[in-house]
Design an enzyme around this catalytic site. Structure first.
Site, PDB file in Angstrom:
ATOM      1  N   ASN A   1      28.624  32.992  30.807  1.00 29.02           N
ATOM      2  CA  ASN A   1      28.311  32.025  31.588  1.00 29.02           C
ATOM      3  C   ASN A   1      28.672  32.442  32.896  1.00 29.02           C
ATOM      4  OD1 ASN A   1      31.164  30.512  32.819  1.00 29.02           O
ATOM      5  ND2 ASN A   1      31.680  31.785  31.436  1.00 29.02           N
TER       6      ASN A   1
ATOM      7  N   ASN B   1      40.759  36.961  31.290  1.00 33.14           N
ATOM      8  CA  ASN B   1      39.781  35.349  30.976  1.00 33.14           C
ATOM      9  C   ASN B   1      38.384  36.849  30.703  1.00 33.14           C
ATOM     10  OD1 ASN B   1      37.709  34.200  32.429  1.00 33.14           O
ATOM     11  ND2 ASN B   1      39.220  33.522  34.062  1.00 33.14           N
TER      12      ASN B   1
ATOM     13  N   PHE C   1      33.217  27.270  38.352  1.00 28.85           N
ATOM     14  CA  PHE C   1      34.038  26.241  38.577  1.00 28.85           C
ATOM     15  C   PHE C   1      33.545  25.186  38.707  1.00 28.85           C
ATOM     16  CE2 PHE C   1      37.994  29.274  39.883  1.00 28.85           C
ATOM     17  CZ  PHE C   1      38.055  29.425  39.033  1.00 28.85           C
TER      18      PHE C   1
ATOM     19  N   LYS D   1      46.985  33.729  35.435  1.00 28.96           N
ATOM     20  CA  LYS D   1      45.529  34.370  34.226  1.00 28.96           C
ATOM     21  C   LYS D   1      44.923  35.787  34.619  1.00 28.96           C
ATOM     22  CE  LYS D   1      41.784  33.022  31.304  1.00 28.96           C
ATOM     23  NZ  LYS D   1      41.209  31.023  31.011  1.00 28.96           N
TER      24      LYS D   1
ATOM     25  N   ASN E   1      33.064  34.309  38.603  1.00 33.68           N
ATOM     26  CA  ASN E   1      31.701  32.874  38.639  1.00 33.68           C
ATOM     27  C   ASN E   1      32.691  32.763  40.565  1.00 33.68           C
ATOM     28  OD1 ASN E   1      30.374  34.234  36.315  1.00 33.68           O
ATOM     29  ND2 ASN E   1      31.679  32.627  35.429  1.00 33.68           N
ATOM     30  N   THR E   2      33.071  32.832  41.131  1.00 37.96           N
ATOM     31  CA  THR E   2      33.696  32.449  42.572  1.00 37.96           C
ATOM     32  C   THR E   2      33.383  34.212  43.328  1.00 37.96           C
ATOM     33  OG1 THR E   2      34.936  30.500  41.794  1.00 37.96           O
ATOM     34  CG2 THR E   2      35.037  30.842  43.822  1.00 37.96           C
TER      35      THR E   2
ATOM     36  N   SER F   1      38.730  34.625  37.647  1.00 37.26           N
ATOM     37  CA  SER F   1      36.789  34.512  37.175  1.00 37.26           C
ATOM     38  C   SER F   1      35.908  34.773  38.238  1.00 37.26           C
ATOM     39  CB  SER F   1      36.757  32.941  37.578  1.00 37.26           C
ATOM     40  OG  SER F   1      35.663  32.609  37.302  1.00 37.26           O
TER      41      SER F   1
END
Ligand code: FMN
Length: 340
Positions: free
Chosen positions: A111, A244, A115, A215, A175-176, A173
């Site tokens: 994915n 994660n 966010f 995390k 993805n940021t 994450s």
């Protein structure tokens, strides 16, 4: 009954576009269709943590219920606790679609949602309507374009202080852009110092100390793990979630979608996540709880994480491929471990 219904729906959900399947699942949970009480848990599975008695150690991982729509339903259908989020101060639409991919052969997902969430105000309003029948953590994050990411995390803790049974500070994450740099020693020191200071003030104000957890990514270099663990201890954090999603594609067998950008979760993540979990257990004092997540797709996977020192475990991708039946399977495997 609940799991039988979910079992019938699963092949259909797996034929749908992943985000549509996910929305359909959330709506079904919201509709009350799946809200019949789960069988009472074996009392030997209960876990006492942070002043709560969890009926069992299996939680739903962050990202499944980003906007706090169904935390109580998830507990009712069998999870021992639920984590909502990641929630950022302002709403975000996330990255362009498609951005979630199933790697069916590998029981994995990639994915790059970025966010997507409804933001603090709307999530807070939704939580005000909760029945509060289970333990719920709030996973807080920073907006993509934030000028002060630390302030975003602190704001999350302030906003949800009365709602959360624990906070999860998500600095892992993929993805940021640059978010994971917050795991570097200096940045992490600064971030956790501000969080810890604000949490102390809020505890005094509210007469209640809400645990804060961090995390981490499975891609942390081995040498960095003791450093990160040290900073977490120094600032009085209460738990670590390992891990994660990963940027690595190690262990992925199927070719379809394997090259998509984003974080990989599910079965191929397990060896990496387990390694990081074990390293944190040996670098952290026992009073700091560990939540093991990453690649649980059968009951034995949950047992493995408990054997490596996890106090609690979570999964997300396993829910996509196996549905709530996976909770029951984990509980049976854990009960068997206890009686062995
Ligand atoms: C579609 C998707 C969205 C996710 N969103 C978040 C998120 O918003 N915040 C977060 O901390 N983790 C998020 N995660 C990571 C999961 O919480 C978990 O750490 C990871 O998927 C590994 O567990 P699994 O193999 O059981 O899925 C997401 C995972 C997936 C698959």
């Amino acid at each position: 009954m609940i799991t039988r219904l979910a079992g019938l729906a699963r092949p259909m959900l797996l034929l749908m576009e992943p985000e549509r399947a996910h929305e359909t699942t959330l709506r079904a949970l919201e509709s009350g269709l799946f809200s019949a009480p789960a069988e009472p848990d074996d009392p030997r599975l209960a876990v006492d943590i942070w002043g709560h008695r969890l009926p069992n150690p299996i939680g739903i991982a962050a990202g499944f219920d980003k906007n706090g729509r169904v935390p109580d339903v998830l507990v009712r259908i069998g999870f021992g606790f639920a984590e909502i989020g990641t929630v950022t101060p302002l709403p975000q639409v996330g990255n362009p679609k498609p951005r979630v991919f199933r790697l069916i052969r590998d029981r994995a997902l990639i994915n790059r949602l970025g966010f997507n969430n409804a933001g603090h105000i709307r999530v807070k309003a939704r939580l005000a309507m909760r029945e509060r029948n289970g333990v719920m953590g709030v996973n807080v994050g920073a907006n993509k374009d934030s000028a002060d990411r630390t302030a975003d995390y602190v704001q999350g803790i302030e906003t949800f202080y009365d709602d959360a049974d624990y906070f999860m500070v998500n600095i892992s994450s993929p993805n940021t852009k640059n978010l994971r740099e917050l795991q570097g020693e200096d940045e992490l020191n600064r971030l956790l110092a501000r969080i810890s200071e604000r949490r102390s003030a809020l505890s005094d104000q509210h007469g209640r100390r809400v645990p804060v957890a961090v995390k981490v990514a499975p891609d942390l270099e081995e040498a960095a793990l003791p450093v990160v663990a040290d900073v977490i201890v120094q600032h009085g954090m209460d738990a670590v979630i390992a891990t994660n999603t990963t940027l690595s594609r190690d262990g992925v067998q199927g070719l379809k979608h394997a090259e998509e950008a984003g974080g990989l979760s599910g079965a191929p993540l397990k060896p990496m996540a387990d390694k990081v979990l074990a390293a944190f257990r040996s670098n952290l004092p026992g009073k700091i709880a560990l939540i093991g997540v990453g690649g649980i797709t059968c009951g034995q996977d949950a047992v493995d994480k408990l054997d490596l020192g996890a106090d609690l475990v979570q999964f997300y991708t396993g829910m996509v491929y196996r549905g709530p039946e996976l909770v029951n399977e984990c509980l049976r495997a854990i009960a068997k471990r206890k009686s062995a």
